[in-house]
Motif scaffolding. Structure first.
Motif, PDB file in Angstrom:
ATOM      1  N   TYR A  37      42.878 -18.231  40.258  1.00 45.05           N
ATOM      2  CA  TYR A  37      42.821 -16.962  39.548  1.00 45.05           C
ATOM      3  C   TYR A  37      43.557 -17.038  38.218  1.00 45.05           C
ATOM      4  O   TYR A  37      43.098 -16.532  37.208  1.00 45.05           O
ATOM      5  CB  TYR A  37      43.400 -15.826  40.398  1.00 45.05           C
ATOM      6  N   ARG A  38      44.721 -17.702  38.244  1.00 44.06           N
ATOM      7  CA  ARG A  38      45.521 -17.833  37.024  1.00 44.06           C
ATOM      8  C   ARG A  38      44.732 -18.638  35.990  1.00 44.06           C
ATOM      9  O   ARG A  38      44.689 -18.293  34.804  1.00 44.06           O
ATOM     10  CB  ARG A  38      46.847 -18.545  37.388  1.00 44.06           C
ATOM     11  N   ASP A  50      41.826 -16.555  34.797  1.00 42.66           N
ATOM     12  CA  ASP A  50      42.362 -15.478  33.969  1.00 42.66           C
ATOM     13  C   ASP A  50      42.612 -15.970  32.547  1.00 42.66           C
ATOM     14  O   ASP A  50      42.237 -15.306  31.581  1.00 42.66           O
ATOM     15  CB  ASP A  50      43.667 -14.968  34.594  1.00 42.66           C
ATOM     16  N   CYS A  76      39.214 -16.716  30.742  1.00 42.80           N
ATOM     17  CA  CYS A  76      38.405 -15.500  30.552  1.00 42.80           C
ATOM     18  C   CYS A  76      39.045 -14.556  29.535  1.00 42.80           C
ATOM     19  O   CYS A  76      38.346 -13.913  28.755  1.00 42.80           O
ATOM     20  CB  CYS A  76      38.179 -14.803  31.883  1.00 42.80           C
ATOM     21  N   ARG A  77      40.385 -14.466  29.551  1.00 42.15           N
ATOM     22  CA  ARG A  77      41.047 -13.627  28.546  1.00 42.15           C
ATOM     23  C   ARG A  77      40.759 -14.157  27.142  1.00 42.15           C
ATOM     24  O   ARG A  77      40.498 -13.382  26.219  1.00 42.15           O
ATOM     25  CB  ARG A  77      42.565 -13.622  28.760  1.00 42.15           C
ATOM     26  N   GLY A  98      37.431 -13.116  26.223  1.00 42.79           N
ATOM     27  CA  GLY A  98      37.413 -11.682  25.910  1.00 42.79           C
ATOM     28  C   GLY A  98      37.910 -11.415  24.498  1.00 42.79           C
ATOM     29  O   GLY A  98      37.340 -10.597  23.773  1.00 42.79           O
ATOM     30  N   ILE A  99      38.966 -12.125  24.099  1.00 44.22           N
ATOM     31  CA  ILE A  99      39.514 -11.930  22.753  1.00 44.22           C
ATOM     32  C   ILE A  99      38.526 -12.462  21.719  1.00 44.22           C
ATOM     33  O   ILE A  99      38.274 -11.811  20.701  1.00 44.22           O
ATOM     34  CB  ILE A  99      40.903 -12.603  22.624  1.00 44.22           C
ATOM     35  N   MET A 154      35.377 -12.545  21.943  1.00 43.15           N
ATOM     36  CA  MET A 154      34.215 -11.656  21.885  1.00 43.15           C
ATOM     37  C   MET A 154      34.506 -10.326  21.218  1.00 43.15           C
ATOM     38  O   MET A 154      33.586  -9.608  20.849  1.00 43.15           O
ATOM     39  CB  MET A 154      33.683 -11.398  23.294  1.00 43.15           C
ATOM     40  N   GLN A 155      35.797  -9.965  21.096  1.00 44.84           N
ATOM     41  CA  GLN A 155      36.107  -8.619  20.632  1.00 44.84           C
ATOM     42  C   GLN A 155      36.996  -8.541  19.399  1.00 44.84           C
ATOM     43  O   GLN A 155      37.088  -7.472  18.804  1.00 44.84           O
ATOM     44  CB  GLN A 155      36.783  -7.820  21.762  1.00 44.84           C
ATOM     45  N   SER A 156      37.676  -9.625  19.020  1.00 44.16           N
ATOM     46  CA  SER A 156      38.666  -9.481  17.954  1.00 44.16           C
ATOM     47  C   SER A 156      38.007  -9.147  16.617  1.00 44.16           C
ATOM     48  O   SER A 156      36.820  -9.391  16.412  1.00 44.16           O
ATOM     49  CB  SER A 156      39.499 -10.757  17.819  1.00 44.16           C
ATOM     50  N   ARG A 157      38.773  -8.599  15.721  1.00 41.61           N
ATOM     51  CA  ARG A 157      38.302  -8.226  14.385  1.00 41.61           C
ATOM     52  C   ARG A 157      38.964  -9.053  13.289  1.00 41.61           C
ATOM     53  O   ARG A 157      38.534  -9.034  12.142  1.00 41.61           O
ATOM     54  CB  ARG A 157      38.564  -6.733  14.134  1.00 41.61           C
ATOM     55  N   ILE A 158      40.038  -9.761  13.625  1.00 37.00           N
ATOM     56  CA  ILE A 158      40.764 -10.620  12.684  1.00 37.00           C
ATOM     57  C   ILE A 158      41.160 -11.876  13.456  1.00 37.00           C
ATOM     58  O   ILE A 158      41.760 -11.766  14.525  1.00 37.00           O
ATOM     59  CB  ILE A 158      42.059  -9.941  12.169  1.00 37.00           C
ATOM     60  N   MET A 159      40.816 -13.049  12.920  1.00 35.20           N
ATOM     61  CA  MET A 159      41.205 -14.270  13.625  1.00 35.20           C
ATOM     62  C   MET A 159      41.443 -15.437  12.673  1.00 35.20           C
ATOM     63  O   MET A 159      40.581 -15.789  11.873  1.00 35.20           O
ATOM     64  CB  MET A 159      40.146 -14.644  14.657  1.00 35.20           C
ATOM     65  N   GLU A 165      44.236 -19.741  15.587  1.00 34.86           N
ATOM     66  CA  GLU A 165      44.020 -19.011  16.839  1.00 34.86           C
ATOM     67  C   GLU A 165      42.628 -19.281  17.388  1.00 34.86           C
ATOM     68  O   GLU A 165      42.444 -19.453  18.592  1.00 34.86           O
ATOM     69  CB  GLU A 165      44.226 -17.499  16.641  1.00 34.86           C
ATOM     70  N   ILE A 171      38.728 -12.067   8.787  1.00 41.24           N
ATOM     71  CA  ILE A 171      37.836 -10.984   9.224  1.00 41.24           C
ATOM     72  C   ILE A 171      36.432 -11.534   9.483  1.00 41.24           C
ATOM     73  O   ILE A 171      35.812 -11.257  10.509  1.00 41.24           O
ATOM     74  CB  ILE A 171      37.809  -9.854   8.168  1.00 41.24           C
ATOM     75  N   ASP A 218      41.269  -4.429  15.293  1.00 43.75           N
ATOM     76  CA  ASP A 218      41.539  -5.684  15.985  1.00 43.75           C
ATOM     77  C   ASP A 218      42.392  -5.432  17.226  1.00 43.75           C
ATOM     78  O   ASP A 218      42.103  -5.937  18.307  1.00 43.75           O
ATOM     79  CB  ASP A 218      42.260  -6.640  15.031  1.00 43.75           C
ATOM     80  N   CYS A 230      40.360  -3.490  19.932  1.00 41.65           N
ATOM     81  CA  CYS A 230      39.222  -4.267  20.450  1.00 41.65           C
ATOM     82  C   CYS A 230      39.684  -5.460  21.283  1.00 41.65           C
ATOM     83  O   CYS A 230      39.067  -5.804  22.289  1.00 41.65           O
ATOM     84  CB  CYS A 230      38.319  -4.718  19.313  1.00 41.65           C
ATOM     85  N   ARG A 231      40.783  -6.100  20.865  1.00 39.50           N
ATOM     86  CA  ARG A 231      41.326  -7.199  21.670  1.00 39.50           C
ATOM     87  C   ARG A 231      41.734  -6.691  23.051  1.00 39.50           C
ATOM     88  O   ARG A 231      41.480  -7.349  24.065  1.00 39.50           O
ATOM     89  CB  ARG A 231      42.558  -7.811  20.994  1.00 39.50           C
ATOM     90  N   GLY A 272      38.741  -6.339  25.014  1.00 46.04           N
ATOM     91  CA  GLY A 272      38.237  -7.651  25.417  1.00 46.04           C
ATOM     92  C   GLY A 272      38.994  -8.196  26.633  1.00 46.04           C
ATOM     93  O   GLY A 272      38.390  -8.751  27.553  1.00 46.04           O
ATOM     94  N   ILE A 273      40.315  -8.016  26.626  1.00 46.16           N
ATOM     95  CA  ILE A 273      41.123  -8.495  27.750  1.00 46.16           C
ATOM     96  C   ILE A 273      40.814  -7.682  29.004  1.00 46.16           C
ATOM     97  O   ILE A 273      40.647  -8.234  30.091  1.00 46.16           O
ATOM     98  CB  ILE A 273      42.628  -8.464  27.392  1.00 46.16           C
ATOM     99  N   GLN A 296      37.637  -8.871  30.597  1.00 44.60           N
ATOM    100  CA  GLN A 296      37.493 -10.250  31.037  1.00 44.60           C
ATOM    101  C   GLN A 296      38.605 -10.775  31.938  1.00 44.60           C
ATOM    102  O   GLN A 296      38.426 -11.818  32.560  1.00 44.60           O
ATOM    103  CB  GLN A 296      37.386 -11.181  29.808  1.00 44.60           C
ATOM    104  N   ARG A 340      41.296 -11.699  34.870  1.00 47.68           N
ATOM    105  CA  ARG A 340      41.140 -11.927  36.311  1.00 47.68           C
ATOM    106  C   ARG A 340      42.388 -11.521  37.092  1.00 47.68           C
ATOM    107  O   ARG A 340      42.370 -11.442  38.312  1.00 47.68           O
ATOM    108  CB  ARG A 340      40.825 -13.407  36.578  1.00 47.68           C
ATOM    109  N   ILE A 341      43.491 -11.304  36.375  1.00 43.06           N
ATOM    110  CA  ILE A 341      44.757 -10.880  36.991  1.00 43.06           C
ATOM    111  C   ILE A 341      45.377  -9.848  36.058  1.00 43.06           C
ATOM    112  O   ILE A 341      45.514 -10.113  34.864  1.00 43.06           O
ATOM    113  CB  ILE A 341      45.758 -12.058  37.134  1.00 43.06           C
TER     114      ILE A 341
END
Lengths: 344, 344
Positions: free
Chosen positions: A255-256, A259, A262-263, A266-267, A269-274, A278, A330, B259, B262-263, B266-267, B270, B272-273
């Motif tokens: 799970y860890r 996790d 997947c996290r 998730g970031i 897929m969703q972040s707006r600044i990277m 990173e 962005i 950002d 949305c982050r 995203g978390i 996605q 798991r814990i």
């Protein structure tokens, strides 16, 4: 056949790409560091003609790029695609590169040596890369008189390339070795075996995104076949260790492990600044998730493509304009969101 | 009509819910802390009968729950839904609660006072909550002789509830006030005005998820209408400040703002814990994103529902079994993923 960053090759869970390059110099010209502008120009056109003109079997497969005709951004894109070295992208009087249409072969002209013949394949395909390099070298040697000494072998600008002039390398994704700290043992062992380990963009670059380039340090006193066999052998050992550690880490706490990857997904897929840094870190997690079968709706090719396109120059090329650092962060986030959502 | 955690009411961008409660005691029994078991039992059945039996206009709307008949988990679920207080959920000899079918009204029996009549509405509906409380109180007073003193008003176990016995409160989501640090000014001002500010689950709880409960500290010397007007007034001022700061923060750096929310989204989608604490933090960001129009494919009701269901007891109820802390964190992540993906 696609470029290394589009296709996935054998052992792609660990090996991103394989590269073999040969350093060659014209017999009748001084090394690049000692050439006059006129000589530079002559080497450039003779090398170009050797590939593109006459009845060359490979003429139709290649495109010649005059590096002076490109702006800084386009030169950096070639660097990010590994088609030219960072040094080669610096402004000189006469320099160029011959690139095959599938971007698997590049011949740099007037880099540190007159010629650097390079073959770059996705995944672990070191024998194929070497065969192709050898074939290109043979074709060139039919047309160009190379600097060769019967006792030293091929002569090169820098003595570290003397002899075979070969450098064989594999680009490895080693997140489990990094997470567990065992990467230190690998680095030590490699150093003792005369194997260099570098980051994604060659010397003096950090191992961004847990990417490590493994290559031979010595070119003299061994045959090309032995050098290729050595890198193959050590790469296979590293692949094995990385796989064992991944399985171990997963088993310790599934799970860890899930996790974490997947996290990161998730970031992404969703972040707006990277930032690039990173992105490389999160893409490494995502790649691990894909390779472990945890992330199922994204494929490795997409991650390769994102990894390349999110580099600063490629990103600006993709955006169609120059971008300041904040704008890049962005746009990078936007690019990653778009690429991931289209593939899910 | 749905419960506070299902519907969104007026000013839902800041006000999650409104609560009014009245403390009442039977004239003919000592306060709960001094009752015999027999007296406890009598108060319990008399209160229950006053609502459910005879020709009570509200009988059909209510369900009586004997708290002794519930296991610890079911009692905690009632606490997490704010239908009983944490103190009331502790094991006693005779205690119960009358809950309306829409879960907007609850009448705790044998809490600190014999009766605690509470109305809980989604959003800013303090007048409606007070009207309904007053109506229930009137109905009960037709059947029960309450402890009332002509100079002090309603008599209560604790002198802090003496007089009107009223507590009116609003549950506010104040992320911008917290981010900017201006929440300190609010807390100071409230304290001077005799207004208490607490966390999500009443006294001694931290402001998890940037949720603050604002309520009157004094019940004596003012009419119910004045107390309601005071809480309404201060709530409206806080709403206004929170909105101004949200707009300001967004304007300062829209990408940074987007950002962040949305982050977190995203978390949530996605991971798991996930611990309760992290869930509350990320849900606060998500709520802010929804309320600012940044996150468009999730609605506030879903976030309310997740916020409730991810509390430890509700989560175990949802899972249908008792779970250890690690299992809860896994189930919580699963619940959040499922709820968010169904609504997107």
């Amino acid at each position: 056949m696609g470029a290394w960053y589009i296709e996935r090759g054998p052992e792609a869970d660990v090996v991103v790409s394989t590269r073999v390059r040969l350093a060659r110099n014209f017999k009748n010209f001084p090394f690049p560091c000692r050439m006059t502008a006129e000589q530079e120009s002559m080497v450039l056109s003779e090398a170009r003609d050797a590939v593109l003109n006459g009845n060359s079997a490979i003429a139709k497969d290649f495109v010649f790029v005059n590096l002076q005709s490109l702006d800084n951004l386009d030169r950096q894109v070639l660097v990010e695609k590994h088609l030219v070295s960072p040094q080669h992208a610096e402004i000189k009087k006469y320099s160029g590169v011959l690139v095959s249409r599938d971007e698997r072969i590049s011949i740099m002209i007037n880099e540190e040596d007159h010629l650097r013949i390079q073959c770059l394949f996705p995944g672990m395909q070191i024998d194929k890369a070497w065969e192709l390099c050898d074939k290109i070298d043979t074709l060139l040697e039919e047309r160009i008189d190379m600097a060769f000494d019967s006792s030293y072998g091929y002569l090169t600008s820098c003595p570290t390339n003397l002899g075979t002039g070969i450098r064989a390398s594999t680009m490895l994704h080693l997140p489990a070795l990094v997470m567990t700290g065992y990467i230190r043992n690998i680095l030590e062992a490699c150093s003792k075996l005369g194997v260099a380990v570098r980051g994604l963009y060659g010397e003096n670059t950090e191992a961004a995104g847990n990417m490590f380039q493994v290559s031979n340090q010595f070119t003299l006193g061994k045959s090309e076949a032995d050098i290729i066999a050595g890198i193959t052998n050590i790469t296979q050992q590293i692949i094995e260790q990385e796989r064992v550690l991944r399985a171990e880490l997963y088993k310790q706490n599934p799970y860890r492990f899930e996790d974490k990857v997947c996290r990161s997904m998730g970031i992404l897929m969703q972040s707006r600044i990277m930032s690039t840094e990173e992105a490389m870190k999160l893409l490494s997690d995502a790649r691990l998730g894909v390779d472990m079968g945890i992330i199922k709706n994204v494929n490795g090719e997409t991650l390769n493509e994102i990894m390349l396109l999110s580099q600063p120059a490629s990103l600006q090329k993709y955006a169609g304009k120059l971008l300041g650092p904040d704008e890049r962060d962005i746009r990078r986030a936007e690019l990653i969101r778009n690429k991931l959502q289209h593939r899910i």
